[in-house]
Design a protein around this motif. Structure first.
Motif, mmCIF file in Angstrom:
data_model
loop_
_atom_site.group_PDB
_atom_site.id
_atom_site.type_symbol
_atom_site.label_atom_id
_atom_site.label_comp_id
_atom_site.label_asym_id
_atom_site.label_seq_id
_atom_site.Cartn_x
_atom_site.Cartn_y
_atom_site.Cartn_z
ATOM 1 N N GLY A 100 -9.129 7.850 6.580
ATOM 2 C CA GLY A 100 -8.103 7.177 5.798
ATOM 3 C C GLY A 100 -8.338 5.684 5.882
ATOM 4 O O GLY A 100 -9.055 5.211 6.771
ATOM 5 N N PRO A 101 -7.743 4.916 4.986
ATOM 6 C CA PRO A 101 -7.938 3.466 5.015
ATOM 7 C C PRO A 101 -7.184 2.833 6.180
ATOM 8 O O PRO A 101 -6.282 3.435 6.741
ATOM 9 N N LYS A 102 -7.588 1.636 6.513
ATOM 10 C CA LYS A 102 -6.824 0.868 7.502
ATOM 11 C C LYS A 102 -5.661 0.231 6.767
ATOM 12 O O LYS A 102 -5.846 -0.426 5.744
ATOM 13 N N LEU A 103 -4.488 0.435 7.287
ATOM 14 C CA LEU A 103 -3.302 -0.001 6.563
ATOM 15 C C LEU A 103 -2.506 -1.022 7.349
ATOM 16 O O LEU A 103 -2.509 -1.034 8.574
ATOM 17 N N VAL A 104 -1.848 -1.870 6.585
ATOM 18 C CA VAL A 104 -0.893 -2.778 7.184
ATOM 19 C C VAL A 104 0.266 -2.867 6.215
ATOM 20 O O VAL A 104 0.088 -2.784 5.003
ATOM 21 N N LYS A 105 1.458 -2.950 6.741
ATOM 22 C CA LYS A 105 2.628 -2.998 5.872
ATOM 23 C C LYS A 105 2.856 -4.406 5.372
ATOM 24 O O LYS A 105 2.590 -5.374 6.092
ATOM 25 N N LYS A 135 -11.824 -3.336 5.377
ATOM 26 C CA LYS A 135 -10.680 -4.115 4.931
ATOM 27 C C LYS A 135 -9.365 -3.388 5.206
ATOM 28 O O LYS A 135 -9.354 -2.187 5.475
ATOM 29 N N PHE A 136 -8.316 -4.154 5.084
ATOM 30 C CA PHE A 136 -6.993 -3.572 5.204
ATOM 31 C C PHE A 136 -6.413 -3.352 3.821
ATOM 32 O O PHE A 136 -6.590 -4.170 2.921
ATOM 33 N N THR A 137 -5.739 -2.249 3.654
ATOM 34 C CA THR A 137 -4.951 -2.051 2.449
ATOM 35 C C THR A 137 -3.502 -2.306 2.829
ATOM 36 O O THR A 137 -3.010 -1.735 3.800
ATOM 37 N N HIS A 138 -2.866 -3.185 2.077
ATOM 38 C CA HIS A 138 -1.460 -3.446 2.344
ATOM 39 C C HIS A 138 -0.612 -2.375 1.680
ATOM 40 O O HIS A 138 -0.859 -2.013 0.535
ATOM 41 N N VAL A 139 0.361 -1.893 2.402
ATOM 42 C CA VAL A 139 1.243 -0.862 1.869
ATOM 43 C C VAL A 139 2.599 -1.480 1.581
ATOM 44 O O VAL A 139 3.243 -2.036 2.473
#
Ligand SMILES: Nc1ncnc2c1ncn2[C@@H]1O[C@H](COP(=O)(O)OP(=O)(O)O)[C@@H](O)[C@H]1O
Ligand SMILES: C=C(OP(=O)(O)O)C(=O)O
Ligand SMILES: [Ca+2]
Ligand SMILES: [Mn+2]
Length: 659
Positions: A100-105, A135-139
């Motif tokens: 899964g992607p790396k996520l950040v809120k 990279k981070f995907t922002h949620v």
């Protein structure tokens, strides 16, 4: 559940500028007559940044801090936050890379929130094979309407605030649904249960092709800086509530689903857990024409086994709502619950009416009735306990909308409402509802509580009246007919209307169409399965069936005109009040329909369409032509048994036009 979706303040500007302690600057007259503007207390900020930081008040934590007593060890806010991100990352996992992607809120525009280092997320993939893994995907998770407005206005071209506060937006190249591009995975789960073949909306695809499209959508979404995630519910019946997750790339889509699905309370969101169904909306990105089965760049793919839907190549938001409706048409009948493409309202005395009909026939318009409680405008369930709305919002057509004729819908178009593809004055931002320059299928999506007499929770007792709406472009069906149970089934299975331009791509003029169960595009099982359930429920509850023509009178489309909405409303009033049940009736030729000779507030001569045609020969020819179309359409259903006894099947076959 009463608090569901209408929690006070959810749609208000509560944390906005005006109420938040920014002291009004006043000017006082001083003795010397000179105006000074520094007499008010200074704002509590040293810098502009600080001032701006005062503008937004920290909202109440969505995760209430619980006491340490109780059977379960409480988890910290931080842990819950991590679990939520882990769940979303799992939803967005690439199946080929197994990660899964790396996520950040949060919003990527707020740089401070982006971690400078890889945090110790225990779900961080152990191996990565693409740059997107770096990279981070922002949620942007369950944002509020205000936040979604800001995202839309900043980043989505074509987003504007109208004079009444609605968010005007464009859905892109597609301004209606694409039923020919909707596919369903045919596998062990669906092979025997679903309706396949001629007439079925379920165009097949295989699991592998689904996974190809899923990967395409997920890769697209993961390549973005940010994605929107909505965790919400379907169905107001608490025993049969479904948890849905919608992952999308546009604030428009997120706000649309916020309005259309049932909005969880903070507590419900906290305990949301794993969704029952997930939509990946990568509508801006096309499908690949080299992919097996793909006949255009649009594909809406349903995989019931995986409980997932993928959208590629269309940004029309209605695909999401109607896609989930298809899912309910699969899940609910398994539980002996009938899913209905109908509007629903209730009188002061608790009498419930259903309004079936295809797009543009009047479900939304007629179920939104100032004298009755609105249960819902489009999608319902009928169980042993009564009716429940599947959705948390309405989706009204707004072409030629007028304040006089449809005041409740007019007034619902305010802050929070999504206005699709409308035209407005560039300065005043006043919407011109008569303009069709983008499309005829202009739409407004609003939470159901924007209708003042909405029934919250959106449930009601068993229906008393079942109204079948047809917009007859031939102008030969009577404005109202009372139906026997067999006739109700015949017309329910036939699902006749004239498709009104716009809602489906490529339809420019009304044309006769038959759509089983008034929603063939959304049903998953054979139409006779739903018909049998409807017959059984109507019989048991003693409900009366009615056929109401909201279409043409005095000639076919082109020479006659559409029946006036106030007349249709009077007819509907007479059905609700029970007065039409005891009226005098006569039977028509060909269709054998029982039509009343009088309805209060409606000119009697229009009740029998023959009176309104000046050319009687043309009327007779048109009547026979439409009768022939009905007969031909019904041929495909003659070999099916409906319900348990053959008697009903025979009666239904005999309930169609006779000539
Ligand atoms: N006699 C009538 N009865 C119902 N609707 C009518 C009538 N005449 C015109 N209309 C218009 O037809 C449209 C019906 O659309 P809508 O209620 O959104 O249909 P649905 O919800 O079934 O898709 C509305 O724009 C309404 O103003
Ligand atoms: C959203 C739709 O519903 P309706 O037109 O029935 O309101 C549709 O059919 O696309
Ligand atoms: Ca509909
Ligand atoms: Mn509608």
């Amino acid at each position: 559940m009463a608090a569901n979706g209408n929690a006070n303040g959810e749609f208000s500007f509560g944390t906005g500028i005006a109420r938040n302690g920014l002291t009004k600057i006043q000017t006082h007259k001083k003795e010397n007559g000179i105006c000074h503007d520094d007499s008010a207390p200074p704002v509590k900020a040293q810098t502009i940044d600080e001032l701006h930081s005062l503008q937004k008040k920290k909202s109440a934590p969505t995760t209430p801090i619980k006491g340490t007593q109780g059977a379960f060890a409480p988890i910290s806010e931080e842990e819950r936050h991590q679990q939520q991100l882990q769940s979303i990352s799992a939803s967005l996992a690439s199946l080929t890379r197994e990660t899964g992607p790396k996520l950040v809120k949060g919003d990527p525009a707020r740089k401070a929130e982006t971690p400078k280092h890889v945090p110790h997320h225990h779900f961080t993939p152990t191996f990565n094979v693409s740059d997107s893994a770096l990279k981070f995907t922002h949620v942007l998770y369950n944002l509020s309407p205000g936040e979604l407005y800001e995202q839309a206005i900043k980043y989505e071209k074509g987003s504007f605030i109208t004079s009444t506060g609605a968010l005007a937006t464009l859905s892109g190249a597609k301004t209606g649904r694409s039923p020919r591009d909707k596919r369903v995975v045919r596998d062990e789960t669906t092979e025997d249960d679903l309706w396949w073949g001629k007439g079925s909306p379920n165009i097949e695809m295989d699991e592998h092709t689904f996974l190809v499209n899923r990967e395409r959508a997920v890769d697209y979404l993961n390549s973005l800086d940010k994605v929107f995630v909505n965790d919400q519910f379907l169905n107001w019946d608490p025993e049969n509530r479904i948890k849905v997750r919608i992952v999308s790339a546009r604030a428009y889509h997120s706000l649309f689903m916020h309005n259309m699905c049932i909005r969880p309370t903070p507590e419900e969101l906290e305990n949301f857990g794993t969704p029952d169904f997930t939509i990946y909306n990568a509508g801006q990105f096309p499908c690949n024409r080299y992919t097996h089965y793909m006949t255009s760049s649009t594909s809406i793919d349903l995989n019931l086994g995986r409980r997932e839907m993928v959208i590629l190549g269309t940004q029309y938001a209605g695909e999401m709502k109607k896609g989930l409706f298809s899912v309910m048409h699969f899940l609910m009948p398994k539980r002996q619950i009938l899913s209905l493409h109908s509007g629903c309202n209730m009188g002061k005395d608790g009498d419930v009416a259903l309004f079936f009909g295809l797009s543009g026939t009047g479900k939304t318009t007629l179920s939104t009735d100032h004298n009755r409680y609105l249960i819902g405008d489009d999608e319902h369930c009928w169980s042993d306990n009564g009716v429940s709305n599947i959705e948390g919002g309405c989706y009204a057509k707004c072409i030629d909308l007028s304040r006089e004729k449809e005041p409740d819908i007019w007034n619902a178009i305010k802050f929070g409402t999504v206005l699709e593809n409308v035209v407005f004055d560039e300065h005043t931002r006043e919407v011109d509802y008569s303009a069709k320059s983008v499309t005829e299928n202009t739409r407004a999506s609003y939470p159901i509580e924007y209708i003042p007499n909405a029934k919250i929770p959106c449930v009601g007792p068993h229906p008393k009246n079942v109204i079948l709406l047809a917009c007859d472009a031939f102008g030969v069906l009577p404005p109202v007919s009372k139906l026997s149970l067999a006739q109700t089934m015949y017309h329910f299975i036939s699902g006749y209307t004239a498709l009104v331009a716009g809602t489906e791509e490529g339809v420019k003029e009304p044309q006769a169409t038959f759509s089983a169960c008034f929603g063939a595009a959304f049903i998953m099982l054979h139409p006779t399965k739903y018909a049998a359930m409807l017959a059984e429920k109507m019989q048991k509850q003693g409900a009366t069936g009615w056929l109401v023509n909201t279409g043409w009178s005095g000639g076919r489309y082109g020479s006659g005109s559409r029946i006036k909405l106030p007349y249709t409303r009077k007819i509907i009033d007479a059905i609700h009040s029970g007065s039409l049940l005891t009226a005098n009736y006569k039977r028509t030729e060909v269709f054998g329909l029982d039509i009343p000779t009088e309805v209060e507030g409606v000119p009697s001569e229009i009740l029998d369409p023959v009176n309104t045609w000046s050319d009687k020969k043309a009327y007779q020819d048109t009547l026979l032509k439409l009768g022939g179309l009905f007969k031909k359409n019904f041929e495909t259903f003659t070999n099916y048994k409906i319900g348990k006894d053959n008697k009903l099947t025979e009666e239904i076959l005999a309930a169609g036009p006779n000539f």
